[in-house]
Enzyme design. Structure first.
Site, mmCIF file in Angstrom:
data_model
loop_
_atom_site.group_PDB
_atom_site.id
_atom_site.type_symbol
_atom_site.label_atom_id
_atom_site.label_comp_id
_atom_site.label_asym_id
_atom_site.label_seq_id
_atom_site.Cartn_x
_atom_site.Cartn_y
_atom_site.Cartn_z
ATOM 1 N N SER A 252 0.832 -1.199 0.000
ATOM 2 C CA SER A 252 0.000 0.000 0.000
ATOM 3 C C SER A 252 0.865 1.247 0.000
ATOM 4 O O SER A 252 1.981 1.256 0.524
ATOM 5 C CB SER A 252 -0.936 -0.003 1.214
ATOM 6 O OG SER A 252 -0.470 0.922 2.156
ATOM 7 N N LYS A 253 0.302 2.291 -0.593
ATOM 8 C CA LYS A 253 1.102 3.507 -0.751
ATOM 9 C C LYS A 253 1.351 4.209 0.584
ATOM 10 O O LYS A 253 2.175 5.097 0.674
ATOM 11 C CB LYS A 253 0.443 4.448 -1.756
ATOM 12 C CG LYS A 253 -0.731 5.226 -1.227
ATOM 13 C CD LYS A 253 -1.116 6.321 -2.219
ATOM 14 C CE LYS A 253 -2.285 7.103 -1.654
ATOM 15 N NZ LYS A 253 -2.992 7.916 -2.582
#
Ligand code: GLU
Length: 503
Positions: A252-253
């Site tokens: 995930s960013k």
């Protein structure tokens, strides 16, 4: 029947490496079996979809050398390939299911739904909607419609039994129907949900194999039921293992670099990123790790696709990248590749105004601008924390600035300028004496340099985000408890009580 596969990204964020990963396996599958590879844009989420994100999906995939045979930009026999241009088709199909008795109109209000969810949660039920409108008589439905009550169309999910299907990667999958809500197909604004649009399009676009990430597995029973309700034969489903971040969860960013542009701007070769991404989901015979896309297409065997998720290991990517530099770029072509990357007229012309008045000799240029060309910044807590601040405070300020830039949807210098003032107000710290030094250090790895905000515009959103994340990590990260506090403070627009501003 010839193979037709597709990717169906939603243009709701920066082009994610996960999109390239899934696109690659679809591309390889299509090319190996001499079929077609389609790009469809799933932009039915009107509030989150943006045309500029769609453009960056095209740009990022093309940079990865992923080319499609049909798509919104090049057309094809089954267009349009952008879902927002197909709403009438979905509406028609939702009404067809009503006629077939496989769907129904549901008039539940937002308050009713909330109440149902609360009750379900108390009873420990997995299904939040209690199906109260499933059995209305035709007269009742008409009366409500005449009274102008808004409604959605829901799928009638079986009440007992289980959905069983054969995933070509994972094998036999069974999930009980009792765990699945009567899925909304058409929203009250007439827009379809992902499930309806996705199935209708896959059918109309004659998709033979749905190759997508594992995270969609839980949607598959609903999709199979939709195929069955329309009287259509479902495609073959293949759910790819997920790319995992450092913490072993889906990449995930929030915790990892994920934008394809980050890797491009940090000087990775597209052929290396492609090699690395395929390696995450596939194993070549004899554990061969360095290969070309053409080689993989030639030798591809779907049975060699992995089952469990793979760590997105940057060290490994660095290793693959170095191998590719050595093996595929001869010495006399290396400079050309570097020029293509950043040492070119376009980039340098943007950089010159930032340094024009700041160098006494040309030999100072490199030192002043090193941070535009370095991706592995050597941060230290001493550097990142201006006088009288603590690592906790500085990491919270950086995190809040990341959120604010996302909220503003503006990661340029202008956005950062605004976010920096917001942070100064909400944390009650001096803008010039505290926030600006933090930002200089987190962006440039030093306390002075070219103009901060213009530098950030040139550096780009993806690199800036990763730099802030790395700075936070250098400072020891933010505990979950503090993160919750920070969120609350940020929402209230006052973070002053969060942590002492001095120590
Ligand atoms: N729109 C979905 C996505 O964003 C598509 C999932 C699928 O391939 O069915 O990835």
């Amino acid at each position: 029947m010839s193979v037709r596969v597709r990717i169906a990204p939603s243009p709701t964020g920066d082009p994610h490496v996960g999109t390239a990963y899934i696109a690659l396996f679809n591309l390889i599958f299509a090319r190996h079996f001499k079929g077609k590879f389609i790009l469809r844009i799933e932009d039915t989420d009107q509030s989150r979809s943006r045309p500029e994100y769609e453009k960056s999906i095209f740009e990022a995939l093309r940079w990865c050398q992923i080319h499609w045979d049909e798509g919104p930009d090049i057309g094809g026999p089954y267009g349009p390939y952008r879902q927002s241009e197909r709403t009438e088709i979905y509406r028609k199909h939702a009404y067809e299911l009503l006629e077939r008795g496989r769907a129904y109109k549901c008039f539940a209000t937002a308050e009713e739904l909330m109440e149902m969810r609360e009750v379900a949660a108390k009873q420990g039920k997995r299904v939040g909607y209690d199906r109260r409108y499933r059995h209305l008589s035709p007269d009742e439905v008409r009366a409500r419609e005449r009274a102008g009550q808004p409604f959605v169309i829901r799928l009638k999910v079986p009440l007992t039994g289980e959905c069983v299907f054969e995933d070509q990667i994972k094998g036999r999958i069974a999930s009980p129907w009792a765990d699945i809500d009567d899925q909304v197909l058409l929203k009250s604004d007439g827009f379809p949900t992902y499930h309806l649009a996705n199935v209708v399009d896959d059918f109309l676009m004659k998709i033979t194999h749905v190759i997508r990430g594992d995270e969609w597995m839980s949607s598959t029973p609903k999709h199979i039921l939709l195929y069955e309700s329309f009287g259509w034969t479902p495609p073959v489903f293949m759910h790819m293992p997920l790319l995992l971040g450092k913490e072993g969860k889906k990449l995930s960013k929030r915790k990892n670099p994920t934008s394809i542009f980050y890797f491009r701007d940090s000087g990775y070769l597209p052929e290396a990123l492609v090699n690395f991404l395929t390696l995450m989901g596939y194993s070549m015979p004899a554990e061969k790790e360095i290969y070309t896309l053409d080689e993989l297409i030639r030798e591809f065997d779907p049975k060699r696709i992995g089952i469990s998720g793979a760590f997105f290991d940057i060290q490994k990517l660095n290793w693959v990248n170095q191998k590719k530099i050595i093996d595929s770029i001869p010495e006399d072509k290396l400079w050309k590749r570097l020029v293509d990357w950043k040492f070119n007229e376009t980039f340098m012309c943007k950089l010159m105004p930032l340094i024009h008045t700041r160098i006494k000799t040309f030999s100072e240029f490199m030192q002043l601008c090193d941070f535009f060309f370095i991706s592995d910044m050597k941060f230290t807590p001493e550097l990142l924390c201006p006088k009288q601040t603590s690592p906790e405070l500085v990491s919270c300020i950086l995190q809040a600035i990341i959120w604010n830039l996302d909220e503003l949807e503006d990661w340029s210098g202008k956005g950062l300028e605004q976010a920096s003032h917001n942070a100064s107000e909400r944390f009650g710290v001096h803008h010039k004496k505290v926030i600006i030094p933090i930002l200089f250090s987190a962006v440039m790895g030093k306390s002075m340099g070219p103009p901060l905000f213009d530098s950030v515009t040139l550096l780009g959103k993806d690199t800036t985000r990763v730099r802030f994340m790395n700075a936070i990590e250098t400072l020891g990260g933010i505990s979950n408890k503090r993160m919750d506090l920070l969120k609350k403070g940020w929402e209230k627009k006052d973070c002053r009580e969060l942590i002492p501003t001095t120590h």
